[in-house]
Design an enzyme around this catalytic site. Structure first.
Site, PDB file in Angstrom:
ATOM      1  N   ARG A 212     -96.956  77.763   9.645  1.00 58.53           N
ATOM      2  CA  ARG A 212     -97.971  78.442   8.835  1.00 58.53           C
ATOM      3  C   ARG A 212     -97.672  79.922   8.644  1.00 58.53           C
ATOM      4  O   ARG A 212     -97.914  80.492   7.585  1.00 58.53           O
ATOM      5  CB  ARG A 212     -99.342  78.280   9.509  1.00 58.53           C
ATOM      6  CG  ARG A 212    -100.512  78.920   8.785  1.00 58.53           C
ATOM      7  CD  ARG A 212    -101.680  79.122   9.737  1.00 58.53           C
ATOM      8  NE  ARG A 212    -101.345  80.089  10.769  1.00 58.53           N
ATOM      9  CZ  ARG A 212    -102.049  80.249  11.898  1.00 58.53           C
ATOM     10  NH1 ARG A 212    -103.090  79.477  12.136  1.00 58.53           N
ATOM     11  NH2 ARG A 212    -101.696  81.163  12.782  1.00 58.53           N
ATOM     12  N   ARG A 225     -89.341  88.580  12.318  1.00 63.69           N
ATOM     13  CA  ARG A 225     -89.422  87.675  13.459  1.00 63.69           C
ATOM     14  C   ARG A 225     -89.089  86.281  12.941  1.00 63.69           C
ATOM     15  O   ARG A 225     -89.788  85.744  12.091  1.00 63.69           O
ATOM     16  CB  ARG A 225     -90.820  87.727  14.081  1.00 63.69           C
ATOM     17  CG  ARG A 225     -91.211  89.129  14.505  1.00 63.69           C
ATOM     18  CD  ARG A 225     -92.670  89.247  14.892  1.00 63.69           C
ATOM     19  NE  ARG A 225     -92.940  88.528  16.122  1.00 63.69           N
ATOM     20  CZ  ARG A 225     -93.867  87.586  16.249  1.00 63.69           C
ATOM     21  NH1 ARG A 225     -94.566  87.200  15.198  1.00 63.69           N
ATOM     22  NH2 ARG A 225     -94.070  86.994  17.399  1.00 63.69           N
ATOM     23  N   PHE A 285    -112.509  71.227  24.344  1.00 69.19           N
ATOM     24  CA  PHE A 285    -111.662  72.412  24.384  1.00 69.19           C
ATOM     25  C   PHE A 285    -110.237  72.077  23.956  1.00 69.19           C
ATOM     26  O   PHE A 285    -109.592  72.854  23.236  1.00 69.19           O
ATOM     27  CB  PHE A 285    -111.665  72.998  25.801  1.00 69.19           C
ATOM     28  CG  PHE A 285    -110.653  74.086  26.016  1.00 69.19           C
ATOM     29  CD1 PHE A 285    -110.845  75.343  25.482  1.00 69.19           C
ATOM     30  CD2 PHE A 285    -109.495  73.848  26.743  1.00 69.19           C
ATOM     31  CE1 PHE A 285    -109.904  76.352  25.675  1.00 69.19           C
ATOM     32  CE2 PHE A 285    -108.554  74.844  26.937  1.00 69.19           C
ATOM     33  CZ  PHE A 285    -108.763  76.098  26.401  1.00 69.19           C
TER      34      PHE A 285
END
Length: 444
Positions: A212, A225, A285
């Site tokens: 992404r 990067r 979670f």
């Protein structure tokens, strides 16, 4: 007006947003009063994006440990991400970071915006860390040490092969999976998961982020990067940055599809890991970020916008085979930004959080999203056969779970979903909410 129409067409998303707003208010009230804990939870809301709400829902002891674990690793990541730090300064800090978390007065100025605040006031994180149970401290220290060493290794090494890619993702994310499994075990709420499954949980999330964030990473100043492995991108272009140029659009999309296909390798492990979890809050979670990740891959696959800017779709611009996903959550005033436009941007995010209760929901979401990818596969794509094979493997696992007939759909329907009565009700609700929020701002 477009945002309001989006709300009216998808009232289920609006209701989910209301629940998320209420839950975020409740979570904010649970922040401990001590200054160091207030700083940590306040900072968590600013830097943790979509993880913040589910972290807050955990059992108190585990919630505190996961909060500090996240901030410690976010601090480590901030050092690694800051391309302005000289290598001879950065490497020793990365290697010794696990020692600094025991030093109440240690801090290191780097990063930007909220990340700089985190690093400038890192002593608050260290103070909170030292109050955790010893089992939690040992798990955090061990993962921080291993991650720092791995990051230091890749400061001076490019990601050449797919093996390098997997190793880098292990250091920066797979170890997070291992660390969380250790924290879950230390809390006595879960059995200790295998390292391989825990690693896959982290790799799937990290590879999704790397895919992404191509454009953001390649345009990083003062130095790009580059995390996409040369073994993959060199099949399509001479230099990684060439993918962003319009003349290379066809090759760029083929390379992107290759990267997504590589990430899909980890899906079956992720489903196996989540299916073994017993505690509902731990399950949520873990499951919510995984659903957001597979949704992100479905959005990115065969999507040239990955090389043009921020990848996100708004309602009204999607076909039945596409979906909307809020890729970047924004939390300037808490867990959700209460702006008018954000209702449309965060609708599906809130819906995922609201609807993810058990493995039935997970299997349903994964099935829907890989089916979205399947619809987008071009038979002329050089990796079409491999992509379809991996999709079918995931679909098989989901079908064999027996959960699909109960699944909730994450796809965007084509037709309108509102009537005149609902329009009136929603307008009234919007007026009440905005009036309440405006009153709060005036008081504050």
């Amino acid at each position: 007006m477009g945002s309001l129409v989006a709300i009216l067409k998808n009232p289920g998303d609006f209701c989910a947003l209301l629940k998320l707003m209420k839950a975020s208010r409740h979570a904010e009230k649970q922040i401990p009063p001590e200054p160091h804990w207030a700083f940590c939870y306040g900072m968590l809301l600013k830097v943790s994006r979509s993880f913040a709400l589910v972290i807050q829902q955990l059992d108190t002891n585990l919630r505190n440990a996961v909060c500090i674990f996240y901030l410690v690793l976010r601090g480590l990541d901030t050092v690694e991400d800051d391309t302005s730090i000289a290598t001879d300064v950065k490497v020793p800090i990365l290697i010794d970071f696990h020692k600094h978390i025991y030093e109440r007065d240690w801090h290191f100025s780097c990063g930007t915006n909220n990340y700089k605040v985190l690093m400038d006031k890192f002593h608050h994180v260290s103070t909170a860390f030292l109050e955790l149970e010893r089992g939690f401290q040992e798990a955090i220290e061990d993962i921080t040490k291993r991650m720092g060493a791995g990051m230091a290794k890749f400061i001076c090494k490019e990601v050449e092969t797919i093996k390098d890619y997997d190793e880098y993702c292990h250091y920066v994310a797979g170890l997070v999976g291992l660390g969380l499994s250790k924290l879950f075990y230390a809390s006595s709420l879960e059995d200790l998961a295998s390292d391989s499954l825990s690693n896959s949980m982290g790799l799937f999330l990290q590879k999704t982020n790397i895919i992404r964030d191509y454009l953001e990473d390649i345009n990083e100043i003062p130095k790009s990067r580059m995390f996409w492995p040369r073994e993959i991108w060199s099949k399509y272009v001479n230099k990684l940055e060439d993918l962003k140029y319009e003349d290379n659009s066809v090759k760029a999309v083929q390379c992107l599809n290759d990267m997504v296909t590589n990430a899909l390798i980890h899906v079956e492990d992720c489903l196996k890991y989540m299916s073994a979890l017993r505690d509902p809050s731990i399950f949520r979670f873990c499951a919510i970020p995984q659903i957001m990740a597979i949704g992100t891959l479905a959005l990115c696959y065969h999507n040239i916008d990955v090389f043009r800017g921020v990848v996100k779709m708004r309602r009204g611009k999607t076909s039945p085979k596409e979906l909307e996903l809020n890729i970047i959550a924004r939390y300037p005033k808490g867990l959700i930004e209460y702006s008018y436009s954000n209702f449309a941007l965060s609708g599906l995010t809130a819906k995922v959080i609201d609807q993810t209760k058990d493995m039935t929901d997970v299997y349903g979401a994964f099935y829907d999203f890989v089916t979205t990818i399947k619809h987008k596969v071009d038979e002329n794509d050089p990796n079409a056969t491999k992509t379809l094979s991996r999709i079918e493997a995931v679909q098989k696992v989901c079908r064999e779970s027996g959960a699909l007939e109960k699944r909730k759909s994450y796809m965007v329907s084509k037709g309108p979903g509102y009537n005149s009565t609902l329009v009136i009700v929603l307008f009234v609700l919007l007026a009440v909410i905005f009036g309440y929020l405006s009153a709060n701002r005036s008081i504050n």
